[in-house]
Design a protein around this motif. Structure first.
Motif, PDB file in Angstrom:
ATOM      1  N   ASP A 151       0.904  -1.175  -0.106  1.00 14.17           N
ATOM      2  CA  ASP A 151       0.156  -0.138   0.027  1.00 14.17           C
ATOM      3  C   ASP A 151       0.840   1.381  -0.073  1.00 14.17           C
ATOM      4  N   GLY A 152       2.044   1.094   0.826  1.00 13.44           N
ATOM      5  CA  GLY A 152       2.674   2.410   0.986  1.00 13.44           C
ATOM      6  C   GLY A 152       3.543   2.829  -0.663  1.00 13.44           C
ATOM      7  N   ALA A 153       3.814   1.796  -0.913  1.00 17.04           N
ATOM      8  CA  ALA A 153       4.496   1.830  -2.389  1.00 17.04           C
ATOM      9  C   ALA A 153       3.330   2.426  -3.410  1.00 17.04           C
ATOM     10  N   LEU A 154       2.386   1.872  -3.483  1.00 18.36           N
ATOM     11  CA  LEU A 154       1.404   2.539  -4.246  1.00 18.36           C
ATOM     12  C   LEU A 154       0.965   4.111  -3.990  1.00 18.36           C
ATOM     13  N   VAL A 155       1.041   4.191  -2.839  1.00 15.13           N
ATOM     14  CA  VAL A 155       0.759   5.614  -2.141  1.00 15.13           C
ATOM     15  C   VAL A 155       1.906   6.526  -2.942  1.00 15.13           C
ATOM     16  N   ALA A 156       3.013   6.148  -2.746  1.00 15.61           N
ATOM     17  CA  ALA A 156       4.198   6.770  -3.095  1.00 15.61           C
ATOM     18  C   ALA A 156       4.142   6.974  -4.716  1.00 15.61           C
ATOM     19  N   ALA A 157       3.942   5.857  -5.478  1.00 22.19           N
ATOM     20  CA  ALA A 157       3.762   5.945  -6.891  1.00 22.19           C
ATOM     21  C   ALA A 157       2.805   6.933  -7.258  1.00 22.19           C
ATOM     22  N   ASP A 158       1.624   6.917  -6.661  1.00 20.25           N
ATOM     23  CA  ASP A 158       0.754   8.057  -7.157  1.00 20.25           C
ATOM     24  C   ASP A 158       0.990   9.552  -6.838  1.00 20.25           C
ATOM     25  N   ALA A 159       1.756   9.529  -5.506  1.00 20.98           N
ATOM     26  CA  ALA A 159       2.045  10.904  -5.059  1.00 20.98           C
ATOM     27  C   ALA A 159       3.323  11.529  -5.891  1.00 20.98           C
ATOM     28  N   VAL A 160       4.286  10.667  -6.293  1.00 19.23           N
ATOM     29  CA  VAL A 160       5.380  11.127  -7.075  1.00 19.23           C
ATOM     30  C   VAL A 160       5.175  11.117  -8.595  1.00 19.23           C
ATOM     31  N   GLY A 161       4.167  10.505  -9.016  1.00 18.09           N
ATOM     32  CA  GLY A 161       3.963  10.224 -10.519  1.00 18.09           C
ATOM     33  C   GLY A 161       4.912   9.144 -11.152  1.00 18.09           C
ATOM     34  N   ALA A 162       4.742   8.005 -10.508  1.00 14.87           N
ATOM     35  CA  ALA A 162       5.642   6.798 -10.862  1.00 14.87           C
ATOM     36  C   ALA A 162       4.530   5.773 -11.516  1.00 14.87           C
ATOM     37  N   THR A 163       5.317   4.990 -12.579  1.00 13.72           N
ATOM     38  CA  THR A 163       4.586   3.859 -13.344  1.00 13.72           C
ATOM     39  C   THR A 163       5.242   2.689 -13.089  1.00 13.72           C
ATOM     40  N   ASP A 164       6.352   2.470 -12.443  1.00 11.86           N
ATOM     41  CA  ASP A 164       6.937   1.285 -11.967  1.00 11.86           C
ATOM     42  C   ASP A 164       7.411   1.464 -10.545  1.00 11.86           C
ATOM     43  N   ILE A 165       6.996   0.241  -9.893  1.00 13.67           N
ATOM     44  CA  ILE A 165       7.509  -0.065  -8.418  1.00 13.67           C
ATOM     45  C   ILE A 165       8.452  -1.272  -8.531  1.00 13.67           C
TER      46      ILE A 165
END
Length: 329
Positions: A104-118
């Motif tokens: 969940d934290g990774a998805l939150v960070a991806a949305d917050a910074v504009g990421a397409t890859d985790i």
């Protein structure tokens, strides 16, 4: 008598009961806010003062903003679960027992910074953590907007350093680099990259749900919030505990059954330092206060040694390990 902290990261089923499944976590915490709200999370993370938990204690909100300002919707989030510190087990505890909080934290960070890859970057030696994270990923519906991959990080103390992480993902060489551009500028595949510790992301997953005021509602000293610590050296056991910042070293010693006169304590891990327990019993486990007193919170290691332990021998053991963990540069 201080009221014990109600667990946050470690709330839920007992840690001895195996990983918390997705359905159980959703029943306990509810769903994450929608993506539109998660994209606005950086000011909330900045307001709560969340610090990175990999050892350096860099402000998480500032780190996220630096990536977001350069992202253009094509950033990368690296979940750093290398955990090469020999006396730390907190990140493994989260990956193995609260894997969906980490994801969940990774998805939150991806949305917050504009990421397409985790990228889940997990130590090769942490086989159980990698197995459980893979199982947790299989429980979830794939997100069409974010690609997630699990990568085994090579064994080695330096393999978790941010530039070493990027170097390994780009070139297969987990040694730190000294380039002009930092990961937030040009990281994985030359894209802006957020390399964030597992515990930091787990906190972000809760902050996204409950806000900055909730996060700041605990903490006794300048630093607000709670933290995981790894307590060791007591009956040859290693225990992960959750404390509120400001909990004293003496309190941890009493809870752990390690309060004899003449004992010593290693604070912060192998890059930390030794102290006499008698001299630091009243010292709060708070990064800001500890720094003022010449101590370090680091990655949350609190390792006790009895009065019969040879300090020279223990230090020599650490120095021998560190010499073997050199980046060879």
């Amino acid at each position: 008598m201080t009221t014990p902290l109600e667990p946050r990261l470690l709330a839920g089923p007992p840690l001895t009961g195996g990983p918390e499944r997705l359905a159980a976590q959703r029943a306990r915490l509810g769903d994450l806010p929608p993506s539109t709200d998660r994209r606005k999370l950086i000011p909330v993370v900045e307001a709560c003062g969340l610090l990175g938990r990999g050892g350096a204690g860099f402000p998480v909100g500032r780190k996220w903003r630096a990536v977001a300002e350069r992202s253009k919707g094509n950033a990368v989030v690296v979940v750093n679960g290398a955990e090469g510190e020999p006396r730390s087990a907190k990140d493994r505890a989260l990956m193995e027992r609260r894997p969906h909080l980490v994801l969940d934290g990774a998805l939150v960070a991806a949305d917050a910074v504009g990421a397409t890859d985790i990228v889940l970057y997990v130590g090769t030696e942490h086989t159980e953590a990698r197995r459980i994270l893979a199982q947790a990923l299989a429980e979830r519906e794939p997100d069409p907007n974010v690609h997630v991959q699990l990568v085994a990080a090579p064994v080695g103390y330096v393999a978790g350093e941010a530039t070493a992480v990027v170097h390994y993902l780009n070139e297969g060489d987990a040694r730190p680099t000294f380039l002009d551009a930092r990961p937030h500028e040009r990281g994985v595949a030359d894209r802006p990259t957020l390399v964030q510790n597992v515990e930091s992301l787990a906190h972000a997953a809760l902050i996204a749900r409950f806000g900055d005021a909730w996060y700041r509602s605990v903490g006794r000293d300048p630093t607000r919030g709670s933290a995981l610590i790894t307590v060791s050296g007591v009956n040859n056991r290693r225990t992960v505990r959750e404390i509120e910042y400001g909990t004293t070293i003496g309190e941890v010693a009493r809870l752990s059954g390690a309060a004899p006169s003449g004992a010593t304590v290693l604070l912060g891990g192998y890059f930390g330092g030794w102290a006499s327990l008698d001299e630091v019993r009243d010292e709060p486990l708070d990064p800001a206060t500890m720094r003022e007193h010449g101590l370090g919170f680091g990655c949350g290691v609190v390792s006790f040694s009895g009065p019969d332990t040879c300090g020279v021998g223990a230090t020599a053991e650490i120095m021998t390990y560190m010499a073997g963990a050199t980046a060879a540069q």
